[in-house]
Design a protein around this motif. Structure first.
Motif, PDB file in Angstrom:
ATOM      1  N   TYR A 130     -37.985 -42.601  39.720  1.00  0.00           N
ATOM      2  CA  TYR A 130     -36.845 -42.366  38.790  1.00  0.00           C
ATOM      3  C   TYR A 130     -35.587 -41.454  39.462  1.00  0.00           C
ATOM      4  CZ  TYR A 130     -39.823 -44.497  35.223  1.00  0.00           C
ATOM      5  OH  TYR A 130     -40.609 -45.478  34.569  1.00  0.00           O
TER       6      TYR A 130
ATOM      7  N   LEU B 236     -42.687 -44.986  26.301  1.00  0.00           N
ATOM      8  CA  LEU B 236     -41.316 -45.125  25.839  1.00  0.00           C
ATOM      9  C   LEU B 236     -40.493 -46.278  26.232  1.00  0.00           C
ATOM     10  CD1 LEU B 236     -40.753 -41.046  26.029  1.00  0.00           C
ATOM     11  CD2 LEU B 236     -41.315 -42.598  24.062  1.00  0.00           C
TER      12      LEU B 236
ATOM     13  N   ARG C 135     -35.662 -48.166  37.922  1.00  0.00           N
ATOM     14  CA  ARG C 135     -35.570 -48.921  36.754  1.00  0.00           C
ATOM     15  C   ARG C 135     -34.223 -49.948  36.862  1.00  0.00           C
ATOM     16  NH1 ARG C 135     -36.340 -43.706  33.083  1.00  0.00           N
ATOM     17  NH2 ARG C 135     -34.930 -42.784  34.831  1.00  0.00           N
TER      18      ARG C 135
ATOM     19  N   GLY D 284     -43.845 -39.811  30.294  1.00  0.00           N
ATOM     20  CA  GLY D 284     -43.223 -38.913  31.584  1.00  0.00           C
ATOM     21  C   GLY D 284     -41.935 -38.147  30.877  1.00  0.00           C
ATOM     22  N   THR D 285     -41.780 -37.095  31.629  1.00  0.00           N
ATOM     23  CA  THR D 285     -40.395 -36.363  31.208  1.00  0.00           C
ATOM     24  C   THR D 285     -40.178 -35.399  32.319  1.00  0.00           C
ATOM     25  OG1 THR D 285     -39.249 -35.199  29.720  1.00  0.00           O
ATOM     26  CG2 THR D 285     -41.388 -34.651  29.655  1.00  0.00           C
ATOM     27  N   THR D 286     -38.972 -35.026  32.553  1.00  0.00           N
ATOM     28  CA  THR D 286     -38.772 -33.926  33.341  1.00  0.00           C
ATOM     29  C   THR D 286     -37.878 -32.690  32.858  1.00  0.00           C
ATOM     30  OG1 THR D 286     -36.671 -35.048  33.914  1.00  0.00           O
ATOM     31  CG2 THR D 286     -38.411 -35.654  35.425  1.00  0.00           C
ATOM     32  N   LYS D 287     -38.140 -33.139  31.498  1.00  0.00           N
ATOM     33  CA  LYS D 287     -37.226 -31.759  30.593  1.00  0.00           C
ATOM     34  C   LYS D 287     -38.007 -31.162  29.427  1.00  0.00           C
ATOM     35  CE  LYS D 287     -32.910 -34.168  31.481  1.00  0.00           C
ATOM     36  NZ  LYS D 287     -33.266 -35.533  31.637  1.00  0.00           N
TER      37      LYS D 287
ATOM     38  N   ASN E 221     -37.296 -32.737  25.934  1.00  0.00           N
ATOM     39  CA  ASN E 221     -37.909 -33.950  25.852  1.00  0.00           C
ATOM     40  C   ASN E 221     -39.494 -33.855  25.320  1.00  0.00           C
ATOM     41  OD1 ASN E 221     -35.339 -35.037  25.767  1.00  0.00           O
ATOM     42  ND2 ASN E 221     -35.662 -35.814  27.834  1.00  0.00           N
TER      43      ASN E 221
HETATM   44  P1  ATR Z   1     -42.974 -43.679  32.545  1.00  0.00           P
HETATM   45  O1  ATR Z   1     -44.259 -43.533  32.074  1.00  0.00           O
HETATM   46  O2  ATR Z   1     -42.679 -44.516  33.379  1.00  0.00           O
HETATM   47  O3  ATR Z   1     -42.540 -42.400  32.831  1.00  0.00           O
HETATM   48  P2  ATR Z   1     -41.832 -43.502  29.727  1.00  0.00           P
HETATM   49  O4  ATR Z   1     -42.574 -42.578  29.644  1.00  0.00           O
HETATM   50  O5  ATR Z   1     -41.985 -44.704  28.892  1.00  0.00           O
HETATM   51  O6  ATR Z   1     -42.016 -44.088  31.319  1.00  0.00           O
HETATM   52  O7  ATR Z   1     -40.528 -42.919  29.947  1.00  0.00           O
HETATM   53  C1  ATR Z   1     -39.888 -41.869  30.593  1.00  0.00           C
HETATM   54  C2  ATR Z   1     -38.679 -41.985  30.454  1.00  0.00           C
HETATM   55  O8  ATR Z   1     -38.207 -41.404  29.251  1.00  0.00           O
HETATM   56  C3  ATR Z   1     -38.017 -40.891  31.431  1.00  0.00           C
HETATM   57  O9  ATR Z   1     -36.802 -41.362  32.029  1.00  0.00           O
HETATM   58  C4  ATR Z   1     -37.785 -39.619  30.503  1.00  0.00           C
HETATM   59  O10 ATR Z   1     -36.573 -39.099  30.868  1.00  0.00           O
HETATM   60  P3  ATR Z   1     -36.498 -37.201  31.275  1.00  0.00           P
HETATM   61  O11 ATR Z   1     -37.186 -37.121  32.394  1.00  0.00           O
HETATM   62  O12 ATR Z   1     -34.884 -37.120  31.098  1.00  0.00           O
HETATM   63  O13 ATR Z   1     -36.908 -36.643  29.725  1.00  0.00           O
HETATM   64  C5  ATR Z   1     -37.349 -40.302  29.362  1.00  0.00           C
HETATM   65  N1  ATR Z   1     -38.093 -39.481  28.261  1.00  0.00           N
HETATM   66  C6  ATR Z   1     -39.088 -38.729  27.937  1.00  0.00           C
HETATM   67  N2  ATR Z   1     -39.305 -38.426  26.727  1.00  0.00           N
HETATM   68  C7  ATR Z   1     -38.044 -38.326  26.238  1.00  0.00           C
HETATM   69  C8  ATR Z   1     -37.458 -38.034  24.998  1.00  0.00           C
HETATM   70  N3  ATR Z   1     -38.077 -37.180  24.182  1.00  0.00           N
HETATM   71  N4  ATR Z   1     -36.271 -38.208  24.579  1.00  0.00           N
HETATM   72  C9  ATR Z   1     -35.420 -38.877  25.613  1.00  0.00           C
HETATM   73  N5  ATR Z   1     -35.834 -39.415  26.587  1.00  0.00           N
HETATM   74  C10 ATR Z   1     -37.334 -39.040  26.988  1.00  0.00           C
END
Ligand code: ATR
Length: 339
Positions: free
Chosen positions: A30, A206, A227, A279-282, A285
């Protein structure tokens, strides 16, 4: 913020937080890897708020190394660490390997990268369609006996592979994509897991971020964000799929939460054997995802949500490659195996 509730995953004694943290996007796929100090702070924030089930893989760039660093100083003992093997890159091409030599070598390498003595949950990331699952499981079983891994998981196996694997050594968790728009596992995989007492770990709950911002997601992706290749996010499908997002968004507004929280709450309502790993990097979130655990949905709301995102309401495959080695894979009979 109250600490997250805990749950049993599978029937072998593994206990995890009721929501995990998908760590892939911190290091791979990502966009560029995110700054290490920020990611370590995020991981610590997760653990300190009760999100102790951390998900990585040897295929996620340097993510295992990042986790190894983040878990120093007493953090390792607080978490349930899940990693995966089988996806390898040879001459720039992706291959799946489930042969015993690779199982062992991959585990030894992951232990070093994670800087730990034992991986709590070790998944077969994708199924090697050339190797009988009994052969892969035989080596994993030895790793359990040696104390190098505690529990075994499978990802994207079909029901027959899950059963065959479980007969060699109990499977603790099956990790598959599961979200409002990825529901194909419900016909066979979920009932098989329930019959065998296997926990279910939904990845991409998500919709890879689609349920946070809909079609706008694509506008904010960097060039090297995988993506961009996802069929459901391609221009030809996106406008159609955005209709699904709009409906979810409207319902979220009525309910006083964000659309991503509503989508995640729906996954949490699928059963007490289900542990999604958004998954998140923030940090902000992550906090929203934790709060989604407290959202209660009525049966009527669940039905309404599901009607928006029915299979025929969504356009495009859920993976860029629907090759047989990626999705619900089977393996040859044990009798065909030659060492
Ligand atoms: P994956 O399992 O492939 O990581 P996911 O969990 O369905 O996929 O979604 C991950 C994505 O949702 C990430 O791009 C994340 O972005 P950030 O790293 O910027 O947070 C985004 N995401 C996760 N939680 C979120 C939230 N609460 N609000 C908005 N975006 C969110």
């Amino acid at each position: 913020m109250a600490l997250l509730r805990r749950m049993k995953l599978g029937s072998q004694g593994l206990e995890v937080s009721a929501q995990g943290l998908g760590c892939m996007g911190m290091s791979a796929f990502y966009g560029p890897p995110k700054p290490e100090p920020d990611m370590i702070a995020l991981i610590h924030h997760a653990i300190n708020n009760g999100v102790t089930f951390l998900d990585t893989s040897d295929a996620y760039g340097d993510n295992e190394i990042l986790l190894g660093k983040a878990l120093k100083g007493g953090m390792r003992e607080k978490v349930q660490l899940a990693s995966k093997f089988a996806v390898v890159h040879v001459d720039g091409k992706m291959e799946i390997r489930g042969d015993p030599a690779h199982v062992r070598a991959a585990c030894e390498t992951s232990l070093k990268r994670l800087d730990t003595d034992c991986i709590d949950l070790y998944y077969v990331h994708r199924i090697d369609t050339r190797v009988p699952i009994e052969v892969t499981m035989g080596e994993l079983k030895k790793l359990v006996e040696e104390g190098k891994i505690k529990y075994i998981g499978l990802s994207e196996a079909n029901a027959s592979t899950i059963r065959r694997a479980h007969a060699v050594h109990p499977i603790t968790a099956v990790q598959n994509e599961w979200s409002l728009w990825a529901r194909d596992l419900e016909t066979e995989i979920v009932p098989t897991c329930r019959e065998l007492g296997i926990g279910i770990v939904p990845y991409s709950p998500l919709g890879r971020g689609f349920f946070a911002s809909g079609a706008k997601l694509i506008e904010n992706l960097t060039d090297n964000d995988n993506r961009k290749n996802f069929p459901r996010l391609q221009a030809k499908n996106l406008e159609h799929n955005n209709y699904v997002f709009e409906r979810v968004n409207e319902m979220a507004t009525k309910k006083g939460c964000s659309p991503s929280q509503l989508a995640l709450a729906w996954v949490h309502h699928q059963g007490n054997d289900v542990c999604p790993i958004p998954g998140t990097t923030k940090i902000e979130n992550l906090n929203k995802n934790i709060a989604a655990l407290s959202i209660k949905l009525t049966p009527k709301e669940i039905t309404e949500l599901e009607s928006f995102a029915s299979a025929d309401a969504v356009k495009g495959d859920r993976h860029a490659s629907m090759a047989s080695t990626w999705i619900y894979s089977d393996t040859p009979p044990l009798s065909s195996w030659k060492e």
